[in-house]
Design an enzyme around this catalytic site. Structure first.
Site, PDB file in Angstrom:
ATOM      1  N   TYR A 297       0.818  -1.215   0.000  1.00 60.12           N
ATOM      2  CA  TYR A 297       0.000   0.000   0.000  1.00 60.12           C
ATOM      3  C   TYR A 297       0.849   1.261   0.000  1.00 60.12           C
ATOM      4  O   TYR A 297       0.605   2.169  -0.808  1.00 60.12           O
ATOM      5  CB  TYR A 297      -0.970  -0.014   1.184  1.00 60.12           C
ATOM      6  N   GLU A 304       1.551   6.147  -7.251  1.00 58.02           N
ATOM      7  CA  GLU A 304       0.448   6.989  -7.716  1.00 58.02           C
ATOM      8  C   GLU A 304       0.787   8.459  -7.554  1.00 58.02           C
ATOM      9  O   GLU A 304       0.480   9.286  -8.426  1.00 58.02           O
ATOM     10  CB  GLU A 304      -0.822   6.640  -6.943  1.00 58.02           C
TER      11      GLU A 304
END
Length: 379
Positions: A297, A304
Protein backbone atom coordinates in the site's frame (compact mmCIF):
# COMPACT_ATOMS: atom_id res chain seq x y z
CA UNK A 1 -59.85 -57.90 -9.34
CA UNK A 2 -62.44 -56.17 -7.17
CA UNK A 3 -60.02 -56.07 -4.24
CA UNK A 4 -57.36 -54.30 -6.32
CA UNK A 5 -59.85 -51.70 -7.56
CA UNK A 6 -61.02 -50.97 -4.02
CA UNK A 7 -57.43 -50.48 -2.75
CA UNK A 8 -56.61 -47.95 -5.51
CA UNK A 9 -59.76 -45.92 -4.97
CA UNK A 10 -59.13 -45.60 -1.25
CA UNK A 11 -55.52 -44.45 -1.60
CA UNK A 12 -54.72 -41.90 1.13
CA UNK A 13 -53.54 -38.51 -0.13
CA UNK A 14 -51.25 -36.44 2.09
CA UNK A 15 -50.45 -32.73 1.62
CA UNK A 16 -47.00 -31.18 2.00
CA UNK A 17 -46.48 -30.00 5.58
CA UNK A 18 -43.71 -27.57 6.61
CA UNK A 19 -42.67 -27.23 10.26
CA UNK A 20 -40.55 -24.93 12.40
CA UNK A 21 -40.19 -24.36 16.12
CA UNK A 22 -39.32 -21.93 18.88
CA UNK A 23 -38.68 -22.87 22.47
CA UNK A 24 -42.39 -22.49 23.26
CA UNK A 25 -44.27 -23.63 20.18
CA UNK A 26 -44.40 -25.53 16.91
CA UNK A 27 -45.68 -23.98 13.67
CA UNK A 28 -47.01 -26.02 10.77
CA UNK A 29 -47.87 -24.84 7.27
CA UNK A 30 -50.10 -27.16 5.23
CA UNK A 31 -49.99 -26.48 1.49
CA UNK A 32 -53.67 -26.76 0.50
CA UNK A 33 -55.84 -24.25 -1.31
CA UNK A 34 -59.55 -23.68 -0.83
CA UNK A 35 -59.79 -26.00 2.16
CA UNK A 36 -63.36 -26.80 3.16
CA UNK A 37 -64.12 -27.34 6.86
CA UNK A 38 -60.88 -29.04 7.97
CA UNK A 39 -61.26 -31.67 10.65
CA UNK A 40 -58.47 -31.23 13.22
CA UNK A 41 -57.91 -33.16 16.42
CA UNK A 42 -55.23 -32.19 18.95
CA UNK A 43 -54.24 -34.81 21.52
CA UNK A 44 -51.57 -34.85 24.22
CA UNK A 45 -48.86 -36.13 21.85
CA UNK A 46 -50.50 -36.26 18.45
CA UNK A 47 -52.25 -34.30 15.73
CA UNK A 48 -54.76 -35.62 13.21
CA UNK A 49 -55.91 -33.62 10.21
CA UNK A 50 -58.25 -34.18 7.27
CA UNK A 51 -59.98 -31.88 4.78
CA UNK A 52 -61.10 -31.46 1.20
CA UNK A 53 -59.02 -29.03 -0.82
CA UNK A 54 -56.76 -28.31 -3.78
CA UNK A 55 -53.34 -29.88 -3.36
CA UNK A 56 -50.64 -31.55 -5.43
CA UNK A 57 -53.16 -34.21 -6.57
CA UNK A 58 -55.89 -31.72 -7.45
CA UNK A 59 -59.20 -31.38 -5.61
CA UNK A 60 -59.31 -34.32 -3.24
CA UNK A 61 -59.60 -35.44 0.35
CA UNK A 62 -56.25 -35.01 2.13
CA UNK A 63 -55.23 -36.18 5.58
CA UNK A 64 -52.24 -36.84 7.80
CA UNK A 65 -51.42 -37.82 11.38
CA UNK A 66 -48.39 -36.85 13.45
CA UNK A 67 -47.14 -38.59 16.58
CA UNK A 68 -45.21 -35.76 18.23
CA UNK A 69 -41.86 -35.90 20.00
CA UNK A 70 -43.21 -34.56 23.29
CA UNK A 71 -46.40 -33.40 24.95
CA UNK A 72 -48.33 -30.36 23.79
CA UNK A 73 -50.94 -28.12 25.32
CA UNK A 74 -53.88 -29.15 23.17
CA UNK A 75 -56.16 -26.51 24.70
CA UNK A 76 -53.81 -23.68 23.67
CA UNK A 77 -53.10 -25.04 20.17
CA UNK A 78 -55.05 -23.77 17.21
CA UNK A 79 -55.09 -23.39 13.43
CA UNK A 80 -56.16 -20.81 10.86
CA UNK A 81 -57.40 -21.40 7.32
CA UNK A 82 -56.18 -19.13 4.49
CA UNK A 83 -56.99 -19.22 0.78
CA UNK A 84 -53.69 -20.87 -0.13
CA UNK A 85 -52.65 -22.66 3.09
CA UNK A 86 -53.54 -23.75 6.61
CA UNK A 87 -51.32 -22.67 9.48
CA UNK A 88 -51.06 -24.39 12.89
CA UNK A 89 -49.69 -22.95 16.10
CA UNK A 90 -49.05 -25.77 18.57
CA UNK A 91 -48.09 -24.85 22.12
CA UNK A 92 -45.53 -27.07 23.84
CA UNK A 93 -46.49 -28.27 27.32
CA UNK A 94 -42.97 -27.57 28.59
CA UNK A 95 -40.69 -24.98 26.92
CA UNK A 96 -37.84 -26.89 25.30
CA UNK A 97 -36.07 -27.28 21.96
CA UNK A 98 -37.11 -30.52 20.32
CA UNK A 99 -34.46 -32.42 18.35
CA UNK A 100 -37.18 -33.45 15.88
CA UNK A 101 -40.92 -33.09 15.39
CA UNK A 102 -41.97 -36.74 15.32
CA UNK A 103 -41.70 -39.35 18.06
CA UNK A 104 -39.66 -41.67 15.85
CA UNK A 105 -36.47 -40.70 13.97
CA UNK A 106 -38.02 -41.77 10.68
CA UNK A 107 -39.58 -38.68 9.15
CA UNK A 108 -42.51 -39.02 6.69
CA UNK A 109 -41.61 -37.93 3.17
CA UNK A 110 -44.31 -35.23 3.11
CA UNK A 111 -42.97 -33.47 6.21
CA UNK A 112 -40.51 -30.68 5.33
CA UNK A 113 -38.58 -27.99 7.18
CA UNK A 114 -39.93 -24.44 6.95
CA UNK A 115 -36.61 -22.67 6.36
CA UNK A 116 -38.23 -19.22 6.34
CA UNK A 117 -39.24 -19.66 9.98
CA UNK A 118 -36.49 -21.94 11.21
CA UNK A 119 -34.96 -21.08 14.58
CA UNK A 120 -32.14 -22.51 16.65
CA UNK A 121 -31.61 -22.63 20.38
CA UNK A 122 -29.25 -19.63 20.14
CA UNK A 123 -31.66 -17.52 18.10
CA UNK A 124 -32.93 -14.38 19.85
CA UNK A 125 -34.18 -12.30 16.92
CA UNK A 126 -37.74 -11.09 16.47
CA UNK A 127 -39.91 -13.80 14.92
CA UNK A 128 -41.45 -11.24 12.54
CA UNK A 129 -38.06 -10.09 11.22
CA UNK A 130 -37.09 -11.44 7.78
CA UNK A 131 -34.48 -14.17 8.08
CA UNK A 132 -31.66 -15.63 6.06
CA UNK A 133 -31.00 -18.96 7.73
CA UNK A 134 -28.07 -19.72 5.41
CA UNK A 135 -26.38 -16.55 6.61
CA UNK A 136 -27.34 -16.66 10.31
CA UNK A 137 -26.58 -20.34 10.90
CA UNK A 138 -24.61 -21.41 7.88
CA UNK A 139 -23.28 -24.76 9.14
CA UNK A 140 -26.57 -25.87 10.73
CA UNK A 141 -28.57 -24.70 7.75
CA UNK A 142 -26.33 -26.52 5.27
CA UNK A 143 -26.85 -29.70 7.28
CA UNK A 144 -30.61 -29.22 7.26
CA UNK A 145 -30.66 -28.57 3.52
CA UNK A 146 -28.55 -31.67 2.94
CA UNK A 147 -30.92 -33.80 5.01
CA UNK A 148 -33.99 -32.28 3.38
CA UNK A 149 -32.96 -32.09 -0.27
CA UNK A 150 -30.01 -34.47 -0.56
CA UNK A 151 -27.84 -31.63 -1.88
CA UNK A 152 -26.84 -28.07 -0.91
CA UNK A 153 -28.90 -25.39 -2.61
CA UNK A 154 -26.71 -22.30 -2.84
CA UNK A 155 -28.31 -18.85 -2.78
CA UNK A 156 -28.19 -16.71 -5.89
CA UNK A 157 -26.32 -14.06 -3.94
CA UNK A 158 -23.54 -16.49 -3.03
CA UNK A 159 -23.27 -17.81 -6.59
CA UNK A 160 -22.97 -14.26 -7.89
CA UNK A 161 -20.30 -13.32 -5.34
CA UNK A 162 -18.23 -16.42 -6.15
CA UNK A 163 -18.51 -15.67 -9.86
CA UNK A 164 -17.57 -12.00 -9.37
CA UNK A 165 -14.53 -12.73 -7.21
CA UNK A 166 -13.41 -15.51 -9.54
CA UNK A 167 -13.65 -13.22 -12.59
CA UNK A 168 -11.64 -10.52 -10.85
CA UNK A 169 -9.02 -13.04 -9.75
CA UNK A 170 -8.66 -14.33 -13.32
CA UNK A 171 -8.44 -10.77 -14.68
CA UNK A 172 -5.73 -9.56 -12.32
CA UNK A 173 -3.85 -12.86 -12.64
CA UNK A 174 -3.81 -12.38 -16.41
CA UNK A 175 -2.40 -8.87 -16.00
CA UNK A 176 0.29 -10.09 -13.60
CA UNK A 177 1.26 -13.06 -15.77
CA UNK A 178 1.56 -10.96 -18.95
CA UNK A 179 3.71 -8.41 -17.15
CA UNK A 180 5.91 -11.17 -15.72
CA UNK A 181 6.37 -12.88 -19.10
CA UNK A 182 7.23 -9.60 -20.83
CA UNK A 183 9.72 -8.63 -18.15
CA UNK A 184 11.31 -12.09 -18.24
CA UNK A 185 11.65 -11.87 -22.03
CA UNK A 186 12.62 -8.22 -22.53
CA UNK A 187 13.85 -7.11 -19.12
CA UNK A 188 13.51 -3.37 -18.25
CA UNK A 189 12.73 -2.58 -21.90
CA UNK A 190 9.28 -4.12 -21.39
CA UNK A 191 8.26 -1.38 -18.95
CA UNK A 192 7.55 1.14 -21.70
CA UNK A 193 5.05 -1.29 -23.32
CA UNK A 194 3.11 -2.29 -20.21
CA UNK A 195 0.27 0.22 -20.54
CA UNK A 196 -0.21 -0.63 -24.20
CA UNK A 197 -0.21 -4.38 -23.42
CA UNK A 198 -2.35 -4.73 -20.28
CA UNK A 199 -3.99 -1.32 -20.02
CA UNK A 200 -7.36 -2.38 -21.45
CA UNK A 201 -7.86 -5.56 -19.36
CA UNK A 202 -6.81 -3.61 -16.27
CA UNK A 203 -9.35 -0.89 -17.10
CA UNK A 204 -12.07 -3.53 -17.35
CA UNK A 205 -11.17 -5.01 -13.95
CA UNK A 206 -10.97 -1.59 -12.35
CA UNK A 207 -14.34 -0.46 -13.67
CA UNK A 208 -15.84 -3.74 -12.50
CA UNK A 209 -14.61 -2.97 -8.99
CA UNK A 210 -17.30 -0.29 -8.67
CA UNK A 211 -19.63 -3.22 -8.01
CA UNK A 212 -17.81 -3.54 -4.68
CA UNK A 213 -19.23 -0.15 -3.76
CA UNK A 214 -22.75 -1.48 -4.39
CA UNK A 215 -22.27 -4.83 -2.63
CA UNK A 216 -22.50 -3.46 0.96
CA UNK A 217 -25.34 -1.13 -0.03
CA UNK A 218 -27.48 -4.08 -1.17
CA UNK A 219 -26.35 -6.37 1.67
CA UNK A 220 -24.10 -8.65 -0.38
CA UNK A 221 -21.10 -7.92 1.84
CA UNK A 222 -20.54 -6.44 5.27
CA UNK A 223 -19.04 -3.02 5.93
CA UNK A 224 -19.75 0.29 4.29
CA UNK A 225 -19.39 1.64 0.75
CA UNK A 226 -17.12 4.61 1.58
CA UNK A 227 -13.76 2.81 1.85
CA UNK A 228 -14.18 0.77 -1.37
CA UNK A 229 -15.45 3.86 -3.19
CA UNK A 230 -12.37 5.89 -2.20
CA UNK A 231 -9.97 3.07 -3.11
CA UNK A 232 -11.55 2.29 -6.48
CA UNK A 233 -11.99 5.95 -7.44
CA UNK A 234 -8.40 6.75 -6.47
CA UNK A 235 -7.06 4.00 -8.72
CA UNK A 236 -9.38 4.88 -11.58
CA UNK A 237 -8.39 8.54 -11.36
CA UNK A 238 -4.77 7.52 -11.92
CA UNK A 239 -5.64 4.99 -14.63
CA UNK A 240 -8.25 6.88 -16.66
CA UNK A 241 -7.20 10.51 -16.10
CA UNK A 242 -3.50 10.56 -15.35
CA UNK A 243 -2.49 7.83 -17.81
CA UNK A 244 -5.20 7.56 -20.48
CA UNK A 245 -5.33 11.33 -21.09
CA UNK A 246 -1.56 11.80 -21.11
CA UNK A 247 0.24 9.41 -23.51
CA UNK A 248 3.65 10.68 -22.42
CA UNK A 249 3.13 9.13 -18.99
CA UNK A 250 2.16 5.73 -20.37
CA UNK A 251 5.74 4.71 -21.15
CA UNK A 252 7.25 5.62 -17.77
CA UNK A 253 8.66 2.78 -15.60
CA UNK A 254 6.48 3.90 -12.69
CA UNK A 255 3.43 2.63 -14.60
CA UNK A 256 4.90 -0.87 -14.57
CA UNK A 257 5.41 -0.69 -10.81
CA UNK A 258 1.95 0.61 -9.98
CA UNK A 259 0.24 -2.00 -12.20
CA UNK A 260 2.32 -4.73 -10.58
CA UNK A 261 1.41 -3.54 -7.07
CA UNK A 262 -2.32 -3.35 -7.84
CA UNK A 263 -2.32 -6.85 -9.35
CA UNK A 264 -0.33 -8.40 -6.48
CA UNK A 265 -2.83 -7.06 -3.94
CA UNK A 266 -5.83 -8.40 -5.85
CA UNK A 267 -4.54 -11.89 -6.68
CA UNK A 268 -4.42 -12.45 -2.91
CA UNK A 269 -7.60 -10.59 -1.94
CA UNK A 270 -10.09 -12.28 -4.28
CA UNK A 271 -9.12 -15.91 -3.52
CA UNK A 272 -9.38 -15.04 0.18
CA UNK A 273 -12.95 -13.79 -0.32
CA UNK A 274 -13.87 -16.99 -2.17
CA UNK A 275 -12.55 -19.22 0.63
CA UNK A 276 -14.48 -17.18 3.20
CA UNK A 277 -17.75 -17.74 1.34
CA UNK A 278 -17.16 -21.48 1.61
CA UNK A 279 -16.12 -21.18 5.29
CA UNK A 280 -12.65 -22.48 4.50
CA UNK A 281 -9.90 -20.83 6.50
CA UNK A 282 -6.50 -21.20 4.81
CA UNK A 283 -4.01 -19.81 7.30
CA UNK A 284 -1.37 -18.69 4.80
CA UNK A 285 -3.89 -17.02 2.54
CA UNK A 286 -5.49 -15.21 5.47
CA UNK A 287 -2.09 -14.04 6.69
CA UNK A 288 -1.15 -12.82 3.20
CA UNK A 289 -4.49 -11.00 2.79
CA UNK A 290 -3.93 -9.02 5.98
CA UNK A 291 -0.14 -8.60 5.71
CA UNK A 292 0.79 -8.04 2.08
CA UNK A 293 -0.72 -4.55 2.18
CA UNK A 294 1.90 -3.40 4.71
CA UNK A 295 4.65 -3.02 2.09
CA UNK A 296 2.44 -2.75 -1.01
CA UNK A 297 0.00 0.00 0.00
CA UNK A 298 2.70 2.60 0.81
CA UNK A 299 4.58 1.65 -2.36
CA UNK A 300 1.38 1.94 -4.40
CA UNK A 301 0.52 5.34 -2.93
CA UNK A 302 4.08 6.50 -3.62
CA UNK A 303 3.86 5.36 -7.27
CA UNK A 304 0.45 6.99 -7.72
CA UNK A 305 1.83 10.19 -6.19
CA UNK A 306 4.80 10.15 -8.60
CA UNK A 307 2.44 9.74 -11.58
CA UNK A 308 0.33 12.69 -10.43
CA UNK A 309 3.37 14.84 -9.65
CA UNK A 310 4.99 14.20 -13.03
CA UNK A 311 1.71 14.91 -14.79
CA UNK A 312 1.39 18.44 -13.39
CA UNK A 313 3.77 20.02 -15.97
CA UNK A 314 2.01 18.15 -18.79
CA UNK A 315 -1.41 19.44 -17.73
CA UNK A 316 0.02 22.95 -17.34
CA UNK A 317 1.30 22.74 -20.89
CA UNK A 318 -1.80 21.28 -22.52
CA UNK A 319 -4.43 22.98 -20.33
CA UNK A 320 -6.30 19.67 -20.56
CA UNK A 321 -9.43 19.57 -18.31
CA UNK A 322 -8.82 23.18 -17.23
CA UNK A 323 -11.61 25.76 -17.67
CA UNK A 324 -10.58 29.37 -18.16
CA UNK A 325 -12.52 32.61 -17.91
CA UNK A 326 -14.39 34.14 -19.53
CA UNK A 327 -17.03 31.55 -20.36
CA UNK A 328 -20.83 31.38 -20.32
CA UNK A 329 -20.85 29.52 -17.00
CA UNK A 330 -18.63 32.13 -15.31
CA UNK A 331 -16.65 29.26 -13.82
CA UNK A 332 -12.91 28.60 -13.72
CA UNK A 333 -11.07 25.37 -12.96
CA UNK A 334 -7.30 24.86 -13.00
CA UNK A 335 -6.38 21.19 -13.34
CA UNK A 336 -2.72 21.55 -12.21
CA UNK A 337 -3.85 23.28 -9.02
CA UNK A 338 -6.39 20.53 -8.42
CA UNK A 339 -3.66 17.91 -8.85
CA UNK A 340 -1.49 19.65 -6.26
CA UNK A 341 -4.34 19.68 -3.75
CA UNK A 342 -5.25 16.07 -4.60
CA UNK A 343 -1.64 15.05 -4.09
CA UNK A 344 -1.60 16.59 -0.61
CA UNK A 345 -4.88 14.85 0.30
CA UNK A 346 -3.62 11.53 -1.08
CA UNK A 347 -0.30 11.55 0.73
CA UNK A 348 -1.38 12.84 4.14
CA UNK A 349 -4.97 12.12 5.32
CA UNK A 350 -5.68 9.55 2.61
CA UNK A 351 -2.69 7.40 3.49
CA UNK A 352 -3.35 7.72 7.22
CA UNK A 353 -7.02 6.73 6.97
CA UNK A 354 -6.35 3.77 4.68
CA UNK A 355 -3.43 2.41 6.69
CA UNK A 356 -5.35 2.85 9.97
CA UNK A 357 -8.37 1.04 8.56
CA UNK A 358 -6.26 -1.87 7.33
CA UNK A 359 -4.28 -2.05 10.58
CA UNK A 360 -7.50 -2.39 12.59
CA UNK A 361 -8.79 -5.06 10.21
CA UNK A 362 -5.50 -6.95 10.49
CA UNK A 363 -5.51 -6.81 14.29
CA UNK A 364 -9.10 -8.04 14.41
CA UNK A 365 -8.55 -10.91 11.99
CA UNK A 366 -5.09 -12.11 13.00
CA UNK A 367 -5.24 -11.57 16.74
CA UNK A 368 -6.02 -15.27 17.24
CA UNK A 369 -3.38 -16.69 14.92
CA UNK A 370 -0.57 -16.06 17.41
CA UNK A 371 -2.82 -16.17 20.45
CA UNK A 372 -2.84 -19.93 20.99
CA UNK A 373 -5.86 -20.84 23.06
CA UNK A 374 -7.31 -17.37 22.57
CA UNK A 375 -7.89 -17.90 18.89
CA UNK A 376 -11.06 -16.30 17.58
CA UNK A 377 -13.05 -16.63 14.40
CA UNK A 378 -14.40 -13.14 14.13
CA UNK A 379 -15.07 -12.01 10.58
Amino acid sequence: MNSSTTTTSKQQLTPLVYWAQTEDQITLKVELKDSKQPNVRFDEKSLKFSTYGLGARGLNDYQFALNLFSKIDDDDSHFKVYDSKIEFTIRKEQPAWWPRLTATPQKPHWLKIDFDRWRTEDDVVDEDEPRDVMEDYSSASRKLHLEELGYIKESGKKVYMVFYNLCQFVGFTYVLLVMSVLYYRDGPDSMSKIYETVGNPLKFCQLLQYLEVLHPIFGYTKGGPLIPFCQVTGRNFVLFVMLTLEPRMQTKPVVFYVFCIWALVEVVRYPYYITQMFESDIGLLTWLRYTIWIPLYPMGILCEGIIILRNIPYFEETKRLSVELPNKWNFAFDMPSFLKVYLIVLVLPGTYLLMTYMAKARAKKLCGISGGSKKTHSN
